[in-house]
Design a protein around this motif. Structure first.
Motif, PDB file in Angstrom:
ATOM      1  N   ALA A   1      25.409  34.298  -6.160  1.00  0.00           N
ATOM      2  CA  ALA A   1      24.095  34.129  -6.015  1.00  0.00           C
ATOM      3  C   ALA A   1      24.836  32.586  -6.754  1.00  0.00           C
ATOM      4  CB  ALA A   1      23.057  34.528  -7.777  1.00  0.00           C
ATOM      5  N   ARG A   2      25.789  32.507  -8.018  1.00  0.00           N
ATOM      6  CA  ARG A   2      26.660  30.989  -7.971  1.00  0.00           C
ATOM      7  C   ARG A   2      27.626  30.509  -7.160  1.00  0.00           C
ATOM      8  NH1 ARG A   2      28.569  33.688 -12.810  1.00  0.00           N
ATOM      9  NH2 ARG A   2      31.014  34.436 -11.754  1.00  0.00           N
ATOM     10  N   TRP A   3      27.711  31.129  -5.512  1.00  0.00           N
ATOM     11  CA  TRP A   3      28.673  30.651  -5.015  1.00  0.00           C
ATOM     12  C   TRP A   3      27.649  30.107  -4.210  1.00  0.00           C
ATOM     13  CZ3 TRP A   3      28.174  32.752   0.687  1.00  0.00           C
ATOM     14  CH2 TRP A   3      28.892  32.016   1.129  1.00  0.00           C
ATOM     15  N   ILE A   4      26.696  31.312  -3.746  1.00  0.00           N
ATOM     16  CA  ILE A   4      25.514  30.612  -2.983  1.00  0.00           C
ATOM     17  C   ILE A   4      25.150  29.331  -3.444  1.00  0.00           C
ATOM     18  CG2 ILE A   4      22.759  30.952  -2.056  1.00  0.00           C
ATOM     19  CD1 ILE A   4      23.670  33.432  -1.506  1.00  0.00           C
ATOM     20  N   LEU A   5      24.069  29.220  -4.850  1.00  0.00           N
ATOM     21  CA  LEU A   5      23.875  28.326  -5.595  1.00  0.00           C
ATOM     22  C   LEU A   5      24.657  26.854  -6.158  1.00  0.00           C
ATOM     23  CD1 LEU A   5      21.378  30.294  -7.779  1.00  0.00           C
ATOM     24  CD2 LEU A   5      20.451  29.204  -5.180  1.00  0.00           C
ATOM     25  N   LYS A   6      26.249  27.171  -5.886  1.00  0.00           N
ATOM     26  CA  LYS A   6      26.696  25.530  -6.305  1.00  0.00           C
ATOM     27  C   LYS A   6      26.727  24.750  -5.687  1.00  0.00           C
ATOM     28  CE  LYS A   6      31.855  25.081  -7.507  1.00  0.00           C
ATOM     29  NZ  LYS A   6      32.844  25.658  -7.341  1.00  0.00           N
ATOM     30  N   PRO A   7      26.266  24.820  -4.172  1.00  0.00           N
ATOM     31  CA  PRO A   7      26.230  23.399  -3.669  1.00  0.00           C
ATOM     32  C   PRO A   7      24.804  22.517  -3.974  1.00  0.00           C
ATOM     33  CG  PRO A   7      26.456  24.676  -1.973  1.00  0.00           C
ATOM     34  CD  PRO A   7      26.342  25.849  -2.809  1.00  0.00           C
ATOM     35  N   ILE A   8      24.230  23.595  -4.390  1.00  0.00           N
ATOM     36  CA  ILE A   8      22.619  22.988  -4.913  1.00  0.00           C
ATOM     37  C   ILE A   8      22.762  22.157  -6.087  1.00  0.00           C
ATOM     38  CG2 ILE A   8      20.377  23.793  -4.997  1.00  0.00           C
ATOM     39  CD1 ILE A   8      20.131  25.479  -3.222  1.00  0.00           C
ATOM     40  N   ARG A   9      23.611  22.627  -7.167  1.00  0.00           N
ATOM     41  CA  ARG A   9      24.103  22.074  -7.442  1.00  0.00           C
ATOM     42  C   ARG A   9      24.752  20.782  -7.804  1.00  0.00           C
ATOM     43  NH1 ARG A   9      25.359  27.140  -9.968  1.00  0.00           N
ATOM     44  NH2 ARG A   9      27.382  27.149  -9.969  1.00  0.00           N
ATOM     45  N   TYR A  10      26.120  20.698  -7.167  1.00  0.00           N
ATOM     46  CA  TYR A  10      26.333  19.373  -6.534  1.00  0.00           C
ATOM     47  C   TYR A  10      25.221  18.708  -6.200  1.00  0.00           C
ATOM     48  CZ  TYR A  10      31.047  21.268  -7.638  1.00  0.00           C
ATOM     49  OH  TYR A  10      32.140  21.362  -8.005  1.00  0.00           O
ATOM     50  N   LEU A  11      24.269  19.185  -5.301  1.00  0.00           N
ATOM     51  CA  LEU A  11      23.101  18.818  -4.667  1.00  0.00           C
ATOM     52  C   LEU A  11      22.148  17.878  -5.568  1.00  0.00           C
ATOM     53  CD1 LEU A  11      22.740  17.442  -1.733  1.00  0.00           C
ATOM     54  CD2 LEU A  11      21.010  19.688  -1.606  1.00  0.00           C
ATOM     55  N   GLU A  12      21.669  18.463  -6.427  1.00  0.00           N
ATOM     56  CA  GLU A  12      20.935  17.607  -7.548  1.00  0.00           C
ATOM     57  C   GLU A  12      21.857  16.908  -8.601  1.00  0.00           C
ATOM     58  OE1 GLU A  12      18.373  20.113 -11.074  1.00  0.00           O
ATOM     59  OE2 GLU A  12      19.992  21.249 -10.792  1.00  0.00           O
ATOM     60  N   ARG A  13      23.025  16.941  -8.578  1.00  0.00           N
ATOM     61  CA  ARG A  13      23.474  16.167  -9.173  1.00  0.00           C
ATOM     62  C   ARG A  13      23.798  15.068  -8.779  1.00  0.00           C
ATOM     63  NH1 ARG A  13      28.274  19.042 -10.524  1.00  0.00           N
ATOM     64  NH2 ARG A  13      27.027  20.241 -12.207  1.00  0.00           N
ATOM     65  N   ALA A  14      24.142  15.160  -7.552  1.00  0.00           N
ATOM     66  CA  ALA A  14      24.465  13.990  -6.511  1.00  0.00           C
ATOM     67  C   ALA A  14      22.896  12.922  -6.506  1.00  0.00           C
ATOM     68  CB  ALA A  14      24.910  14.248  -5.533  1.00  0.00           C
ATOM     69  N   ALA A  15      21.490  13.859  -6.139  1.00  0.00           N
ATOM     70  CA  ALA A  15      21.136  12.921  -6.503  1.00  0.00           C
ATOM     71  C   ALA A  15      20.154  12.445  -7.555  1.00  0.00           C
ATOM     72  CB  ALA A  15      19.511  14.088  -6.117  1.00  0.00           C
ATOM     73  N   LEU A  16      20.933  12.726  -9.124  1.00  0.00           N
ATOM     74  CA  LEU A  16      20.374  12.238  -9.857  1.00  0.00           C
ATOM     75  C   LEU A  16      21.029  11.013  -9.762  1.00  0.00           C
ATOM     76  CD1 LEU A  16      20.471  15.639 -12.079  1.00  0.00           C
ATOM     77  CD2 LEU A  16      17.982  13.772 -11.712  1.00  0.00           C
ATOM     78  N   ASP A  17      22.293  10.665  -9.893  1.00  0.00           N
ATOM     79  CA  ASP A  17      23.228  10.087  -9.977  1.00  0.00           C
ATOM     80  C   ASP A  17      22.408   9.075  -9.101  1.00  0.00           C
ATOM     81  OD1 ASP A  17      24.696  11.419 -11.960  1.00  0.00           O
ATOM     82  OD2 ASP A  17      26.261  12.176 -10.809  1.00  0.00           O
TER      83      ASP A  17
END
Length: 472
Positions: free
Chosen positions: A184-200
């Motif tokens: 699950a971490r491997w699958i969701l890791k890109p989503i966390r990066y995407l969320e952080r980049a969207a907020l930034d």
């Protein structure tokens, strides 16, 4: 989302194991019964000659020894009946010879039909398996061979199979549970990066990008799409900022030059033309104000700047002191009726401009002898500056459109205002993570209010966007 994904990765193998494991265990049970039935049927048929000899010659030592040897080797017990159903020879079964004769397989065999008790049983619920084979000699039914088999050993084998399947299922579930979290971490890791980049990116960091080499292929495509979108938006913002800078330089100079040329014409204009020259100068001044307002509006919407602590009450007092000199000739008073001293989070200089818009509109519409009342209030993480005049006010429909660009009230005189003041105030408030509210004042005029987030140093690391998210 990660908990839901982990649950799905564990529940799905569980369902698969249940759906496949139970039929597999049941099929293993039935197959064991069928195999034993086939073996006992073949052995019963091999006993037909011995049974015929017993029927013709009665009990014999050879037959007894053969039956005893069979029982020792296989655990099965043999019972021989004649055609009339009388018990002639056999080992002791769970049932007595008379009770055994009443069993369905034996009664069927006495009529010449082969039958076994597995046909009337489910799984291993019966205590023993009964096989009855008719003995036919010269085309005539002369007897029946019955083989009884205890199912204890078979039940142990079946239970063992169930245990093995259950252990395998539990091990598979344990492996699934162990791998679910890292998967699950491997699958969701890109989503966390995407969320952080969207907020930034939303906070003004237009260089924020997402790694494109992590996670499943579908999420890698999504990351590439986000990066492309961010690059396009960054380019458009840069183009807009360049336009604002170029327009500021290119338009101001010709407009100032035009105003100066018009002023220099005054000595050469007769009395009849002086009024028209004054109108031309007024239009040039109005054009200058509109240009300044447009440039300010463009800058407020195209540039993201970090918020800083602002003494809201001090800014209000400073602007009120300046506007009192403007309001005095109109016999309009400006009073601060209530003030608290929380620090607001705002881009430096923006609150001053918002208050200038409020006071400019209020002074312009306030009748002589009236007063403008201002207050600073704070509640639930928000600090607000409220401005109430005693003018004609606005209808609900007008208030809903007052912050639109170039919108002017139906009663506005030609050349009065540019229709950009409240639009600029609303844009500056949004840039600070706040908003502008317009309502009806208790005295019938307009209640204009700007709300800003209260200054919180721990939430001021990412600019106004982070402050706005903290309010929600």
């Amino acid at each position: 989302m990660r908990s839901h994904l982990v649950a799905a990765l564990v529940v799905l193998p569980t369902v698969v194991l249940v759906v496949l494991g139970l039929p597999l265990a049941a099929e293993r049970d039935d197959r064991a019964v069928r195999q034993l039935t086939q073996i006992r049927t073949q052995q019963a048929r091999e006993m037909k000659d011995l049974a015929a000899d017993v029927v013709r010659g009665g009990d014999s030592d050879r037959a007894r020894r053969h039956i005893a040897d069979f029982q020792d080797r296989t655990g099965g017990r043999i019972q021989v009946y004649d055609a009339a159903g009388r018990a002639l020879l056999g080992a002791l079964c769970i049932l007595s010879p008379e009770e055994l004769r009443d069993e369905e397989p034996v009664r069927a065999a006495l009529t010449g039909d082969f039958r076994d008790s597995a046909e009337q049983r489910t799984s291993w619920q019966a205590a023993e398996l009964v096989i009855a084979v008719p003995v036919v000699h010269g085309g005539v039914l002369v007897g029946v061979v019955v083989i009884c088999s205890f199912l204890d050993d078979l039940q142990v084998s079946v239970v063992t199979a169930w245990v093995i399947i259950a252990v395998i299922a539990l091990l598979a579930l344990a492996v699934a549970a162990f791998l679910a979290e890292p998967l699950a971490r491997w699958i969701l890791k890109p989503i966390r990066y995407l969320e952080r980049a969207a907020l930034d990116f939303a906070a003004g960091d237009h260089d924020a990008r997402v790694p494109v080499d992590l996670g499943p292929p579908e999420l890698r495509v999504l990351a590439e799409t986000f990066n492309h979108l961010a690059q396009q938006v960054q380019h458009q913002v840069q183009v807009q900022q360049s336009f604002v800078a170029d327009a500021s330089h290119q338009l101001r100079s010709p407009l100032v030059a035009l105003s100066l040329r018009l002023e220099n014409l005054e000595p050469y204009v007769d009395e009849d033309g002086s009024a028209r020259l004054a109108q031309a100068l007024a239009e040039a001044e109005r054009m200058r104000r509109i240009l300044n307002a447009l440039l300010l509006l463009a800058r407020s919407e195209s540039q993201e700047q970090p918020a800083h602590p602002v003494d809201v009450l001090a800014v209000l007092e400073e602007r009120v002191a300046s506007w009192r000199t403007v309001a005095a000739p109109c016999a309009v008073g400006i009073d601060i009726v209530e003030g608290c001293e929380p620090l607001g989070a705002a881009i430096p200089g923006t609150l001053d401009q918002i208050l200038d818009v409020f006071l400019d509109n209020a002074v312009r519409v306030s009748p002589s002898g009236s007063s403008i009342r201002l207050r600073v209030v704070a509640d639930e993480g928000v600090v607000a500056v409220q401005c109430q005049d005693q003018g004609p006010g606005m209808s609900a429909a007008d208030r809903s459109r007052a912050c639109d660009r170039f919108w002017r009230g139906p009663d506005a005189e030609p050349g009065e205002g540019s229709g950009l003041g409240l639009a600029i105030a609303a844009s500056l408030a949004r840039a600070n993570g706040g908003e502008v509210l317009l309502e009806r004042a208790p005295a019938g005029g307009l209640h204009a209010e700007v709300q800003l987030p209260i200054w919180q140093p721990d939430l001021a690391l990412s600019g106004p966007a982070a402050l706005e998210s903290s309010r929600r």
